[in-house]
Write a protein that holds these residues in place. Sequence first.
Motif, PDB file in Angstrom:
ATOM      1  N   HIS A   1       0.797  -1.222   0.000  1.00 52.69           N
ATOM      2  CA  HIS A   1       0.000   0.000   0.000  1.00 52.69           C
ATOM      3  C   HIS A   1       0.832   1.276   0.000  1.00 52.69           C
ATOM      4  N   SER A   2       2.165   1.210   0.164  1.00 50.82           N
ATOM      5  CA  SER A   2       2.967   2.428   0.214  1.00 50.82           C
ATOM      6  C   SER A   2       4.355   2.135  -0.330  1.00 50.82           C
ATOM      7  N   ALA A   3       5.026   3.209  -0.803  1.00 52.73           N
ATOM      8  CA  ALA A   3       6.380   3.058  -1.325  1.00 52.73           C
ATOM      9  C   ALA A   3       7.354   2.657  -0.215  1.00 52.73           C
ATOM     10  N   ARG A   4       7.121   3.154   0.990  1.00 52.69           N
ATOM     11  CA  ARG A   4       7.994   2.782   2.103  1.00 52.69           C
ATOM     12  C   ARG A   4       7.879   1.299   2.400  1.00 52.69           C
ATOM     13  N   ALA A   5       6.651   0.759   2.362  1.00 52.51           N
ATOM     14  CA  ALA A   5       6.470  -0.669   2.593  1.00 52.51           C
ATOM     15  C   ALA A   5       7.105  -1.494   1.473  1.00 52.51           C
ATOM     16  N   ALA A   6       7.034  -0.999   0.235  1.00 49.71           N
ATOM     17  CA  ALA A   6       7.644  -1.726  -0.879  1.00 49.71           C
ATOM     18  C   ALA A   6       9.162  -1.793  -0.717  1.00 49.71           C
ATOM     19  N   THR A   7       9.776  -0.686  -0.309  1.00 52.41           N
ATOM     20  CA  THR A   7      11.233  -0.673  -0.118  1.00 52.41           C
ATOM     21  C   THR A   7      11.653  -1.612   1.008  1.00 52.41           C
ATOM     22  N   ARG A   8      10.912  -1.600   2.113  1.00 49.93           N
ATOM     23  CA  ARG A   8      11.289  -2.464   3.239  1.00 49.93           C
ATOM     24  C   ARG A   8      11.033  -3.930   2.908  1.00 49.93           C
ATOM     25  N   LEU A   9       9.980  -4.235   2.148  1.00 49.28           N
ATOM     26  CA  LEU A   9       9.735  -5.614   1.746  1.00 49.28           C
ATOM     27  C   LEU A   9      10.904  -6.145   0.918  1.00 49.28           C
ATOM     28  N   ALA A  10      11.398  -5.334  -0.025  1.00 50.25           N
ATOM     29  CA  ALA A  10      12.536  -5.769  -0.837  1.00 50.25           C
ATOM     30  C   ALA A  10      13.757  -6.036   0.039  1.00 50.25           C
TER      31      ALA A  10
END
Length: 548
Positions: free
Chosen positions: A160-169
């Motif tokens: 749901h957010s760019a911050r979550a996408a970066t941390r998931l990676a």
Amino acid sequence: MTRMVVVLRPEPGATRTATALRAHGLAVRQVPLFAVVPVDWTPPTPTGFDGLLLTSANAVRHGGAGLDLFKRLPVVAVGAATAAAAAEAGFAVAVTGDDDARAVVAAARDRGFARLLHLAGRERAPTEDGVEAVTVYAGDAVAVAADVVRSFDDALVLVHSARAATRLAELVDDAGADRARIALIAISRAVGDAAGTGWAAIAIAAAPTDSAIVALAAAHADTRAIDQRTRGGDKHAMSDYVPTDRPRARGPKMGVILALIGLAFVAGLGLMGYAVRTLPWFANLQASSAASTAAAQKLAASSSGYIPSQPLGPDGQPQANPPVDTTVLATREATLAAQLTALEARAAAITTDASAAGGQATRAEGLMVAFAVRRALDRGVGLGYLEEQLRLRFGQAQPRATTLLIQTARQPVTLEDLRQGLDTIAPDITTSTGEGWLDTIQHQIDSLVVLRKAGTPSPMPTDRLARARRLLEAGQVEAARAEVARLPGAAQAGNWMAAARRYVVARQALDVIENTALIGQAGQPQPAPVVIPAPVIVTPAPDPAGGV
């Protein structure tokens, strides 16, 4: 085979998303990467802002008691969910955007919101000019075990957010998991780009809303909907259609079917003709029909020329019509006339009530505009869209007061400004700067003993200044201005006196506007008249040869 759907967003949004996914019959796992917590903050002065910018409902949930100071500011919200949370908390939502903060700020400025206060999270994008950001909440990272991250294999992960996408990676790489076995569904193109490459697939929601990302997850939870040839990270892989059912075998040709239907129809006609000629039941039916027809013809011949227009008497002779009672007719006519008169009176009463209701509505609308203008002046903010409403409703009835209010609102003066200004100039106006030391000593000696009547206010400068401050606290600016004018250093208070005069004149104009609205002289806003240009008639120049 249905895939597991993983939700990464923090609470309470994670539970709402999981509930919507389970309603589609999907297996859901909630693994929040962040936890939203409140942050201690000091509310700024509300009078310096035209509106409140909210980009997340978390600002309303975690803003605390400081939000009560901004209940009078209109809200500029990003997203319907944020607008709904603000309205539920008691705010008035003026602008709702569906895109991002930059777009909704541009829309707010078009409507007159020049300076906004942004109640934001700790991790946010840089603010624009005219937007002051205050941190009221933060998203702290939640520890996620490596085995939990490795369990994301063959699952759909909602981001749901760019911050979550970066941390998931980062978590996937640190846990040694295989990106090629994890499919992502991102809420926007920017979030998908933040996740990087190497995933099994990345699907982008049709709109940046939770309902759109849930619908996309429900449509692609089946592993057969993913094209296995595009596992290199194509961001459109989940939207490609791959047929899985075999095509149906073709049936018999249409020409053969039509031929069989025609043969069946012809055979039916032949059988019916044979039955009519041979079966006795059809012969009896034809005889009965002929007899009925003959009886009907005989009855018509015997009764030809007779038209029963009058009732018959006991002797079989037609009876005469009863005489017409003129009294009954006159009574009925009078009754109908009275009913018609009552209907006309009722219609006239309804028309009068409708006109009165329209006048009351116009009066109420004018009062609402006047009260809104007073509130804006008291807060020291610009009128915005109220300027046009004020000009349309009161420009003809009170042009001078309307112009004065519009000019004053562009450089507003509030009671707080007057109080602060008086405190600033207090040392200068309580003493006279033009006196020498000898005059000062003489004034001190003269003020040792002061005689005045009982009940008369003290003429001492300090007492006059105290009275001026009390009058300002009570909103009596004209009386406070008179006290300041009697102080020894009143010549040093020229700017303050002018500001106080502007405040008093603006409030007098407001009183005129409100009285105009109360007596019903405020007009309805009318559309701009359509100006039709006059036709241009071209006169031909005279012919030098004498012609026309």
